[in-house]
Design a protein around this motif. Structure first.
Motif, PDB file in Angstrom:
ATOM      1  N   ASP A 185      49.485   9.817   3.687  1.00  0.00           N
ATOM      2  CA  ASP A 185      50.684  10.128   4.462  1.00  0.00           C
ATOM      3  C   ASP A 185      50.791   9.318   5.752  1.00  0.00           C
ATOM      4  O   ASP A 185      51.606   9.618   6.612  1.00  0.00           O
ATOM      5  N   PHE A 186      49.999   8.265   5.883  1.00  0.00           N
ATOM      6  CA  PHE A 186      50.016   7.460   7.103  1.00  0.00           C
ATOM      7  C   PHE A 186      51.370   6.781   7.276  1.00  0.00           C
ATOM      8  O   PHE A 186      51.923   6.213   6.340  1.00  0.00           O
ATOM      9  N   ASN A 187      51.898   6.824   8.497  1.00  0.00           N
ATOM     10  CA  ASN A 187      53.199   6.230   8.811  1.00  0.00           C
ATOM     11  C   ASN A 187      52.993   4.772   9.229  1.00  0.00           C
ATOM     12  O   ASN A 187      52.600   4.492  10.356  1.00  0.00           O
ATOM     13  N   LEU A 188      53.273   3.849   8.354  1.00  0.00           N
ATOM     14  CA  LEU A 188      53.088   2.427   8.641  1.00  0.00           C
ATOM     15  C   LEU A 188      54.061   1.913   9.703  1.00  0.00           C
ATOM     16  O   LEU A 188      53.844   0.850  10.275  1.00  0.00           O
ATOM     17  N   ALA A 189      55.097   2.661  10.010  1.00  0.00           N
ATOM     18  CA  ALA A 189      56.052   2.258  11.047  1.00  0.00           C
ATOM     19  C   ALA A 189      55.517   2.529  12.453  1.00  0.00           C
ATOM     20  O   ALA A 189      56.028   1.979  13.420  1.00  0.00           O
ATOM     21  N   ASP A 190      54.477   3.347  12.567  1.00  0.00           N
ATOM     22  CA  ASP A 190      53.865   3.650  13.871  1.00  0.00           C
ATOM     23  C   ASP A 190      52.894   2.524  14.226  1.00  0.00           C
ATOM     24  O   ASP A 190      51.714   2.564  13.895  1.00  0.00           O
ATOM     25  N   GLU A 238      49.605   3.339  16.345  1.00  0.00           N
ATOM     26  CA  GLU A 238      48.587   4.041  15.557  1.00  0.00           C
ATOM     27  C   GLU A 238      47.991   3.120  14.496  1.00  0.00           C
ATOM     28  O   GLU A 238      46.791   3.155  14.231  1.00  0.00           O
ATOM     29  N   LEU A 239      48.808   2.271  13.917  1.00  0.00           N
ATOM     30  CA  LEU A 239      48.326   1.313  12.927  1.00  0.00           C
ATOM     31  C   LEU A 239      47.317   0.356  13.568  1.00  0.00           C
ATOM     32  O   LEU A 239      46.260   0.085  13.001  1.00  0.00           O
ATOM     33  N   LYS A 240      47.625  -0.130  14.756  1.00  0.00           N
ATOM     34  CA  LYS A 240      46.706  -1.025  15.460  1.00  0.00           C
ATOM     35  C   LYS A 240      45.390  -0.311  15.771  1.00  0.00           C
ATOM     36  O   LYS A 240      44.303  -0.844  15.563  1.00  0.00           O
ATOM     37  N   ARG A 241      45.490   0.946  16.251  1.00  0.00           N
ATOM     38  CA  ARG A 241      44.283   1.720  16.571  1.00  0.00           C
ATOM     39  C   ARG A 241      43.424   1.940  15.323  1.00  0.00           C
ATOM     40  O   ARG A 241      42.206   1.759  15.349  1.00  0.00           O
ATOM     41  N   MET A 242      44.073   2.286  14.228  1.00  0.00           N
ATOM     42  CA  MET A 242      43.344   2.527  12.975  1.00  0.00           C
ATOM     43  C   MET A 242      42.718   1.233  12.446  1.00  0.00           C
ATOM     44  O   MET A 242      41.599   1.240  11.951  1.00  0.00           O
ATOM     45  N   ARG A 243      43.440   0.121  12.569  1.00  0.00           N
ATOM     46  CA  ARG A 243      42.920  -1.165  12.098  1.00  0.00           C
ATOM     47  C   ARG A 243      41.662  -1.542  12.882  1.00  0.00           C
ATOM     48  O   ARG A 243      40.657  -1.931  12.295  1.00  0.00           O
ATOM     49  N   ILE A 244      41.712  -1.394  14.200  1.00  0.00           N
ATOM     50  CA  ILE A 244      40.545  -1.703  15.026  1.00  0.00           C
ATOM     51  C   ILE A 244      39.395  -0.772  14.673  1.00  0.00           C
ATOM     52  O   ILE A 244      38.245  -1.205  14.515  1.00  0.00           O
ATOM     53  N   ASN A 245      39.696   0.501  14.511  1.00  0.00           N
ATOM     54  CA  ASN A 245      38.691   1.507  14.175  1.00  0.00           C
ATOM     55  C   ASN A 245      38.007   1.206  12.838  1.00  0.00           C
ATOM     56  O   ASN A 245      36.794   1.364  12.699  1.00  0.00           O
ATOM     57  N   LYS A 246      38.767   0.768  11.867  1.00  0.00           N
ATOM     58  CA  LYS A 246      38.212   0.480  10.532  1.00  0.00           C
ATOM     59  C   LYS A 246      37.551  -0.900  10.466  1.00  0.00           C
ATOM     60  O   LYS A 246      36.596  -1.094   9.718  1.00  0.00           O
ATOM     61  N   ASN A 247      38.044  -1.868  11.241  1.00  0.00           N
ATOM     62  CA  ASN A 247      37.501  -3.226  11.183  1.00  0.00           C
ATOM     63  C   ASN A 247      36.193  -3.399  11.939  1.00  0.00           C
ATOM     64  O   ASN A 247      35.379  -4.248  11.581  1.00  0.00           O
ATOM     65  N   THR A 248      35.973  -2.606  12.988  1.00  0.00           N
ATOM     66  CA  THR A 248      34.787  -2.788  13.821  1.00  0.00           C
ATOM     67  C   THR A 248      33.486  -2.701  13.025  1.00  0.00           C
ATOM     68  O   THR A 248      32.644  -3.594  13.136  1.00  0.00           O
TER      69      THR A 248
END
Length: 79
Positions: free
Chosen positions: A29-34, A37-47
């Motif tokens: 249910d992640f909102n790709l338009a946000d 939040e997308l940037k935060r999640m990307r950094i969180n998952k990529n680290t």
């Protein structure tokens, strides 16, 4: 895609952790338009991936380049 890439995708598809994303790193249910939040999640998952690539590069040793996400992305496209 080559056979190895198809095999990896098929293995992840069998895990069926997400109906929307291949690797289920984000909730369905992640909102790709946000964008924030997308940037935060990307950094969180990529680290953790970046840390692992750096450690792998050190284990391999004698590389004439740093093993980064950019390098990994391009290496995976030729495998």
């Amino acid at each position: 895609m080559n056979d190895a890439a198809v095999k990896i995708l098929e293995q992840w598809k069998m895990k069926k952790r997400s109906n929307r994303f291949v690797f289920a790193l984000l909730p369905d249910d992640f909102n790709l338009a946000d964008e924030e939040e997308l940037k935060r999640m990307r950094i969180n998952k990529n680290t953790p991936i970046k840390v692992s690539l750096k450690a792998l590069g050190h284990k391999i040793g004698d590389l004439s380049f740093n093993l980064t996400m950019h390098v990994a992305r391009h290496l995976s496209s030729i495998l």
